[in-house]
Design a protein around this motif. Sequence first.
Motif, PDB file in Angstrom:
ATOM      1  N   VAL A 141      -5.518   0.819   7.970  1.00 41.10           N
ATOM      2  CA  VAL A 141      -5.343   0.691   6.525  1.00 41.10           C
ATOM      3  C   VAL A 141      -4.040  -0.028   6.184  1.00 41.10           C
ATOM      4  CG1 VAL A 141      -4.999   2.004   4.384  1.00 41.10           C
ATOM      5  CG2 VAL A 141      -6.786   2.701   5.980  1.00 41.10           C
TER       6      VAL A 141
ATOM      7  N   VAL B 159      -3.931   4.224  -1.828  1.00 46.50           N
ATOM      8  CA  VAL B 159      -5.103   4.457  -0.988  1.00 46.50           C
ATOM      9  C   VAL B 159      -5.086   5.902  -0.523  1.00 46.50           C
ATOM     10  CG1 VAL B 159      -6.316   3.824   1.128  1.00 46.50           C
ATOM     11  CG2 VAL B 159      -5.162   2.055  -0.215  1.00 46.50           C
TER      12      VAL B 159
ATOM     13  N   LEU C 181     -10.650  -2.869   1.454  1.00 48.75           N
ATOM     14  CA  LEU C 181      -9.214  -3.035   1.262  1.00 48.75           C
ATOM     15  C   LEU C 181      -8.889  -4.382   0.623  1.00 48.75           C
ATOM     16  CD1 LEU C 181      -7.951  -1.456   4.584  1.00 48.75           C
ATOM     17  CD2 LEU C 181      -7.312  -0.699   2.290  1.00 48.75           C
TER      18      LEU C 181
ATOM     19  N   LEU D 119      -0.006   4.827   1.030  1.00 45.14           N
ATOM     20  CA  LEU D 119      -1.104   5.511   1.701  1.00 45.14           C
ATOM     21  C   LEU D 119      -0.893   7.023   1.669  1.00 45.14           C
ATOM     22  CD1 LEU D 119      -3.689   5.507   3.323  1.00 45.14           C
ATOM     23  CD2 LEU D 119      -2.344   5.065   5.384  1.00 45.14           C
TER      24      LEU D 119
ATOM     25  N   LEU E  35      -8.186   3.724  -4.463  1.00 45.32           N
ATOM     26  CA  LEU E  35      -9.195   3.507  -3.430  1.00 45.32           C
ATOM     27  C   LEU E  35      -9.253   4.720  -2.500  1.00 45.32           C
ATOM     28  CD1 LEU E  35     -11.194   1.695  -1.876  1.00 45.32           C
ATOM     29  CD2 LEU E  35      -9.214   0.765  -0.635  1.00 45.32           C
ATOM     30  N   THR E  36     -10.446   5.283  -2.346  1.00 40.20           N
ATOM     31  CA  THR E  36     -10.635   6.470  -1.516  1.00 40.20           C
ATOM     32  C   THR E  36     -11.469   6.121  -0.291  1.00 40.20           C
ATOM     33  OG1 THR E  36     -10.574   7.859  -3.502  1.00 40.20           O
ATOM     34  CG2 THR E  36     -11.417   8.866  -1.492  1.00 40.20           C
TER      35      THR E  36
ATOM     36  N   CYS F 101      -8.004  12.051  -6.437  1.00 37.43           N
ATOM     37  CA  CYS F 101      -7.749  10.659  -6.045  1.00 37.43           C
ATOM     38  C   CYS F 101      -7.803   9.730  -7.255  1.00 37.43           C
ATOM     39  CB  CYS F 101      -8.757  10.215  -4.992  1.00 37.43           C
ATOM     40  SG  CYS F 101      -8.690  11.190  -3.482  1.00 37.43           S
TER      41      CYS F 101
ATOM     42  N   VAL G 255       0.832  -1.204   0.000  1.00 35.60           N
ATOM     43  CA  VAL G 255       0.000   0.000   0.000  1.00 35.60           C
ATOM     44  C   VAL G 255       0.866   1.253   0.000  1.00 35.60           C
ATOM     45  CG1 VAL G 255      -1.568   1.393   1.413  1.00 35.60           C
ATOM     46  CG2 VAL G 255      -2.006  -1.029   1.124  1.00 35.60           C
TER      47      VAL G 255
ATOM     48  N   ASP H 222      -7.139  -4.852  -2.882  1.00 31.05           N
ATOM     49  CA  ASP H 222      -5.854  -5.541  -2.866  1.00 31.05           C
ATOM     50  C   ASP H 222      -5.821  -6.677  -3.885  1.00 31.05           C
ATOM     51  OD1 ASP H 222      -3.225  -5.903  -1.738  1.00 31.05           O
ATOM     52  OD2 ASP H 222      -3.994  -7.678  -0.709  1.00 31.05           O
TER      53      ASP H 222
END
Length: 255
Positions: free
Chosen positions: A248, A202, A188, A80, A167-168, A164, A78, A192
């Motif tokens: 997350v 993310v 998630l 982030l 994934l938001t 974005c 991820v 993923d």
Amino acid sequence: MPQFFVLPDNIQGNSFRLTGPEAFHAVRVLRYAKGQSLSLFDGKGGRFKGVIETINTDGSVAGPITATVKAHDVRAPVRLHLNLGLLKAGHWDYALEKATELGVASFVPVLTPRTVVLLHEVDRVRSKQERWSRLVMAAAKQSGRADLPLVREPVQFRDAIRACKGLTLMAWEGMKGSIASETLRLALREADLKRGAESLDVYLFIGPEGGFSEEEVEMAEAADAVLFGLGPRVLRAETAALAAVTLVLYEPGSL
């Protein structure tokens, strides 16, 4: 062993040059001398071992790179990006420092109608970015990160949500009583599974002290953001940010 940040441009072939505050800290504060080894990182994921060969009159330090610690072949699951409502100085600094330690890839200070920091103060806020960069640097060094998260300029919520590209997620106090596992884990896991060999980007939104407005929630839903709650308790903005960051990063295996 402390690690020192070396500008990528100051790594030439098998040699390095340490300058500015990093060189001062090594030589003047920690009393490193010729022949001593250093742990170095370039802020882009590169780690190196070096040996002090010369201490120059301008305070810089130079020497050979004796080893390269290669990055992992597998990309982080991820990346982030924390979009956090701009907070009062002490609370913002705390969130910035701790989220850097946890592994956030970038920070976006978000401006909303409920932001306690007034909009006419934005120019003054932008002047703090140098200080924010120093905070991020110190946190990265303390936690042993080889990369430096980017701290972007403050932006309006509507612009942040539109930017974005993955994934938001939005933590919203209007879902008080619901728990993250009801929605966050599923979102998630589904994202993923779709990421393949690429890291999953993310975008996590946490409101300011005044929270998000109904209009902002509607904008987030229109942008296909996943809304989730953080349990029955009322959390301070910086606490909510760190709790959500941990959740997350934990789920896909980044913690």
